[in-house]
Design a protein around this motif. Structure first.
Motif, PDB file in Angstrom:
ATOM      1  N   LEU A 192       0.841  -1.202   0.000  1.00 46.24           N
ATOM      2  CA  LEU A 192       0.000   0.000   0.000  1.00 46.24           C
ATOM      3  C   LEU A 192       0.873   1.248   0.000  1.00 46.24           C
ATOM      4  CD1 LEU A 192      -2.442  -1.211   2.805  1.00 46.24           C
ATOM      5  CD2 LEU A 192      -2.705  -1.513   0.326  1.00 46.24           C
ATOM      6  N   PRO A 193       1.153   1.818  -1.179  1.00 47.86           N
ATOM      7  CA  PRO A 193       1.945   3.046  -1.241  1.00 47.86           C
ATOM      8  C   PRO A 193       1.171   4.257  -0.713  1.00 47.86           C
ATOM      9  CG  PRO A 193       2.056   1.852  -3.315  1.00 47.86           C
ATOM     10  CD  PRO A 193       0.945   1.244  -2.503  1.00 47.86           C
ATOM     11  N   GLY A 194       1.911   5.300  -0.409  1.00 46.97           N
ATOM     12  CA  GLY A 194       1.311   6.535   0.068  1.00 46.97           C
ATOM     13  C   GLY A 194       1.029   7.508  -1.054  1.00 46.97           C
ATOM     14  N   LEU A 195       0.875   8.774  -0.704  1.00 44.05           N
ATOM     15  CA  LEU A 195       0.568   9.843  -1.651  1.00 44.05           C
ATOM     16  C   LEU A 195       1.539   9.801  -2.835  1.00 44.05           C
ATOM     17  CD1 LEU A 195      -1.217  12.430  -2.058  1.00 44.05           C
ATOM     18  CD2 LEU A 195       0.687  13.693  -1.044  1.00 44.05           C
ATOM     19  N   GLY A 196       1.006   9.820  -4.034  1.00 43.38           N
ATOM     20  CA  GLY A 196       1.836   9.807  -5.235  1.00 43.38           C
ATOM     21  C   GLY A 196       2.270   8.423  -5.672  1.00 43.38           C
ATOM     22  N   GLY A 197       1.953   7.391  -4.882  1.00 44.32           N
ATOM     23  CA  GLY A 197       2.400   6.044  -5.198  1.00 44.32           C
ATOM     24  C   GLY A 197       3.878   5.884  -4.891  1.00 44.32           C
ATOM     25  N   SER A 198       4.390   4.706  -5.075  1.00 44.40           N
ATOM     26  CA  SER A 198       5.821   4.448  -4.850  1.00 44.40           C
ATOM     27  C   SER A 198       6.527   4.375  -6.196  1.00 44.40           C
ATOM     28  CB  SER A 198       6.023   3.141  -4.071  1.00 44.40           C
ATOM     29  OG  SER A 198       5.581   3.296  -2.742  1.00 44.40           O
ATOM     30  N   LYS A 199       7.609   5.126  -6.301  1.00 42.87           N
ATOM     31  CA  LYS A 199       8.379   5.170  -7.544  1.00 42.87           C
ATOM     32  C   LYS A 199       9.153   3.871  -7.746  1.00 42.87           C
ATOM     33  CE  LYS A 199       9.315  10.049  -6.658  1.00 42.87           C
ATOM     34  NZ  LYS A 199      10.362  10.995  -6.263  1.00 42.87           N
ATOM     35  N   PRO A 200       9.516   3.572  -9.011  1.00 37.01           N
ATOM     36  CA  PRO A 200      10.396   2.424  -9.241  1.00 37.01           C
ATOM     37  C   PRO A 200      11.681   2.575  -8.398  1.00 37.01           C
ATOM     38  CG  PRO A 200       9.553   3.263 -11.320  1.00 37.01           C
ATOM     39  CD  PRO A 200       9.134   4.250 -10.246  1.00 37.01           C
ATOM     40  N   GLY A 201      12.113   1.491  -7.808  1.00 34.20           N
ATOM     41  CA  GLY A 201      13.296   1.532  -6.951  1.00 34.20           C
ATOM     42  C   GLY A 201      12.978   1.707  -5.478  1.00 34.20           C
ATOM     43  N   HIS A 202      11.773   2.203  -5.157  1.00 31.36           N
ATOM     44  CA  HIS A 202      11.327   2.338  -3.762  1.00 31.36           C
ATOM     45  C   HIS A 202      11.289   0.932  -3.151  1.00 31.36           C
ATOM     46  CE1 HIS A 202       8.484   2.980  -0.422  1.00 31.36           C
ATOM     47  NE2 HIS A 202       8.616   4.282  -0.591  1.00 31.36           N
ATOM     48  N   TRP A 203      11.585   0.823  -1.869  1.00 32.68           N
ATOM     49  CA  TRP A 203      11.615  -0.490  -1.223  1.00 32.68           C
ATOM     50  C   TRP A 203      10.307  -1.247  -1.415  1.00 32.68           C
ATOM     51  CZ3 TRP A 203       8.144  -1.463   2.645  1.00 32.68           C
ATOM     52  CH2 TRP A 203       7.584  -0.355   3.307  1.00 32.68           C
ATOM     53  N   GLN A 204       9.162  -0.558  -1.409  1.00 29.84           N
ATOM     54  CA  GLN A 204       7.893  -1.258  -1.612  1.00 29.84           C
ATOM     55  C   GLN A 204       7.836  -1.908  -2.994  1.00 29.84           C
ATOM     56  OE1 GLN A 204       4.843   1.764  -0.662  1.00 29.84           O
ATOM     57  NE2 GLN A 204       4.170   0.335   0.932  1.00 29.84           N
ATOM     58  N   MET A 205       8.299  -1.189  -4.013  1.00 30.82           N
ATOM     59  CA  MET A 205       8.262  -1.731  -5.370  1.00 30.82           C
ATOM     60  C   MET A 205       9.253  -2.894  -5.496  1.00 30.82           C
ATOM     61  SD  MET A 205       5.930   0.469  -6.166  1.00 30.82           S
ATOM     62  CE  MET A 205       5.321  -0.719  -7.188  1.00 30.82           C
ATOM     63  N   ARG A 206      10.391  -2.763  -4.850  1.00 29.64           N
ATOM     64  CA  ARG A 206      11.374  -3.853  -4.875  1.00 29.64           C
ATOM     65  C   ARG A 206      10.814  -5.108  -4.196  1.00 29.64           C
ATOM     66  NH1 ARG A 206      17.143  -2.216  -5.307  1.00 29.64           N
ATOM     67  NH2 ARG A 206      17.178  -0.059  -5.997  1.00 29.64           N
ATOM     68  N   TRP A 207      10.137  -4.921  -3.066  1.00 28.80           N
ATOM     69  CA  TRP A 207       9.536  -6.073  -2.390  1.00 28.80           C
ATOM     70  C   TRP A 207       8.479  -6.719  -3.288  1.00 28.80           C
ATOM     71  CZ3 TRP A 207       8.604  -4.962   3.533  1.00 28.80           C
ATOM     72  CH2 TRP A 207       9.836  -4.621   4.134  1.00 28.80           C
ATOM     73  N   ALA A 208       7.655  -5.892  -3.934  1.00 28.15           N
ATOM     74  CA  ALA A 208       6.609  -6.418  -4.814  1.00 28.15           C
ATOM     75  C   ALA A 208       7.217  -7.223  -5.960  1.00 28.15           C
ATOM     76  CB  ALA A 208       5.743  -5.285  -5.349  1.00 28.15           C
ATOM     77  N   GLU A 209       8.346  -6.774  -6.470  1.00 30.17           N
ATOM     78  CA  GLU A 209       9.010  -7.474  -7.573  1.00 30.17           C
ATOM     79  C   GLU A 209       9.629  -8.793  -7.116  1.00 30.17           C
ATOM     80  OE1 GLU A 209      11.860  -4.588  -8.858  1.00 30.17           O
ATOM     81  OE2 GLU A 209      10.321  -3.275  -9.721  1.00 30.17           O
ATOM     82  N   ARG A 210      10.080  -8.847  -5.872  1.00 35.28           N
ATOM     83  CA  ARG A 210      10.815 -10.023  -5.395  1.00 35.28           C
ATOM     84  C   ARG A 210       9.949 -11.063  -4.684  1.00 35.28           C
ATOM     85  NH1 ARG A 210      14.598  -5.974  -5.429  1.00 35.28           N
ATOM     86  NH2 ARG A 210      16.582  -6.559  -6.397  1.00 35.28           N
ATOM     87  N   MET A 211       8.785 -10.673  -4.236  1.00 36.06           N
ATOM     88  CA  MET A 211       7.900 -11.609  -3.535  1.00 36.06           C
ATOM     89  C   MET A 211       6.795 -12.040  -4.494  1.00 36.06           C
ATOM     90  SD  MET A 211       7.370  -9.776   0.146  1.00 36.06           S
ATOM     91  CE  MET A 211       8.732  -9.162   1.117  1.00 36.06           C
ATOM     92  N   ALA A 212       6.780 -13.317  -4.829  1.00 37.98           N
ATOM     93  CA  ALA A 212       5.807 -13.831  -5.799  1.00 37.98           C
ATOM     94  C   ALA A 212       4.363 -13.631  -5.341  1.00 37.98           C
ATOM     95  CB  ALA A 212       6.077 -15.308  -6.058  1.00 37.98           C
ATOM     96  N   ASN A 213       4.150 -13.556  -4.046  1.00 39.29           N
ATOM     97  CA  ASN A 213       2.803 -13.445  -3.491  1.00 39.29           C
ATOM     98  C   ASN A 213       2.451 -12.017  -3.075  1.00 39.29           C
ATOM     99  OD1 ASN A 213       4.839 -13.748  -1.577  1.00 39.29           O
ATOM    100  ND2 ASN A 213       3.406 -14.435  -0.008  1.00 39.29           N
ATOM    101  N   ALA A 214       3.216 -11.033  -3.570  1.00 44.36           N
ATOM    102  CA  ALA A 214       2.955  -9.627  -3.242  1.00 44.36           C
ATOM    103  C   ALA A 214       2.309  -8.916  -4.425  1.00 44.36           C
ATOM    104  CB  ALA A 214       4.248  -8.923  -2.856  1.00 44.36           C
ATOM    105  N   ALA A 215       1.415  -7.994  -4.109  1.00 43.53           N
ATOM    106  CA  ALA A 215       0.761  -7.190  -5.138  1.00 43.53           C
ATOM    107  C   ALA A 215       0.635  -5.757  -4.638  1.00 43.53           C
ATOM    108  CB  ALA A 215      -0.615  -7.749  -5.456  1.00 43.53           C
ATOM    109  N   VAL A 216       0.880  -4.808  -5.525  1.00 43.40           N
ATOM    110  CA  VAL A 216       0.697  -3.399  -5.199  1.00 43.40           C
ATOM    111  C   VAL A 216      -0.785  -3.073  -5.394  1.00 43.40           C
ATOM    112  CG1 VAL A 216       1.296  -1.019  -5.809  1.00 43.40           C
ATOM    113  CG2 VAL A 216       3.047  -2.819  -5.900  1.00 43.40           C
ATOM    114  N   VAL A 217      -1.396  -2.508  -4.382  1.00 42.71           N
ATOM    115  CA  VAL A 217      -2.795  -2.092  -4.471  1.00 42.71           C
ATOM    116  C   VAL A 217      -2.824  -0.703  -5.108  1.00 42.71           C
ATOM    117  CG1 VAL A 217      -4.877  -1.541  -3.150  1.00 42.71           C
ATOM    118  CG2 VAL A 217      -3.446  -3.494  -2.481  1.00 42.71           C
TER     119      VAL A 217
END
Length: 184
Positions: free
Chosen positions: A11-36
């Motif tokens: 769940l990113p905050g205002l403006g979403g999470s940019k590529p390279g942000h830890w949230q986006m990196r986690w989403a890319e590396r965890m098969a069971n993760a999804a960005v809402v």
């Protein structure tokens, strides 16, 4: 609970999470993760954000763990009473103090007042001592009210790309600690 046993909703905050942000990196590396994805990242509507989080949790059949950053932390606090029982925990990073922080963007103010009720699932709040959007005292207050574990991340800014947090391995260790507390 093992990370592989649940669905991770990012769940990113205002403006979403940019590529390279830890949230986006986690989403890319965890098969069971999804960005809402929120309908509007820049002019947020509290009711829409809460409904989107609730719907995302209801669309999964497995246990859910929320990973929220910044304004999304407040959205989780608002959504918590509505969320289904499959939500087992929340990792809440760098909350934005939409009530008292002079640096909080004007468009975030509609997320106030910040709920103070205990969350119905285990959680951890991670905050930094020099975050421009929340004082350490306020972050501790939120964690205490929500019944969350609290971790002080040192002088880490807003724990985002601008503060140098791309991979953020320390965060992943904290997240793992929270996961160990959760029931499947």
């Amino acid at each position: 609970m093992k990370i592989s046993e649940c669905d991770i909703l990012i769940l990113p905050g205002l403006g979403g999470s940019k590529p390279g942000h830890w949230q986006m990196r986690w989403a890319e590396r965890m098969a069971n993760a999804a960005v809402v994805e929120q309908a509007d990242w820049f002019e947020p509507d509290l009711d829409d954000w809460v409904a989107t989080i609730d719907q995302a949790a209801r669309l999964t059949l497995r246990p859910v763990v929320l990973v929220a950053h910044s304004l999304a932390v407040t959205a989780v606090a608002h959504a918590a009473p509505l969320l289904p029982e499959n939500v087992r925990g929340a990792f809440l990073v760098a909350p934005t103090d939409v009530e008292l922080s002079p640096a909080a963007p004007e468009e975030t103010r509609i997320f106030g007042p910040i709920p103070r009720d205990p969350l119905p699932f285990p959680s951890m709040v991670v905050a930094s001592s020099n975050d421009p959007y929340v004082s350490l005292d306020r972050a501790v207050e939120f964690a205490t009210c929500w019944g969350s574990d609290f971790h002080q991340a040192g002088e880490a800014g807003h724990i985002n790309i601008d503060s140098g947090h791309g991979p953020w391995p320390e965060g992943l260790l904290m997240f793992t600690r929270l996961m160990q507390r959760l029931r499947a």
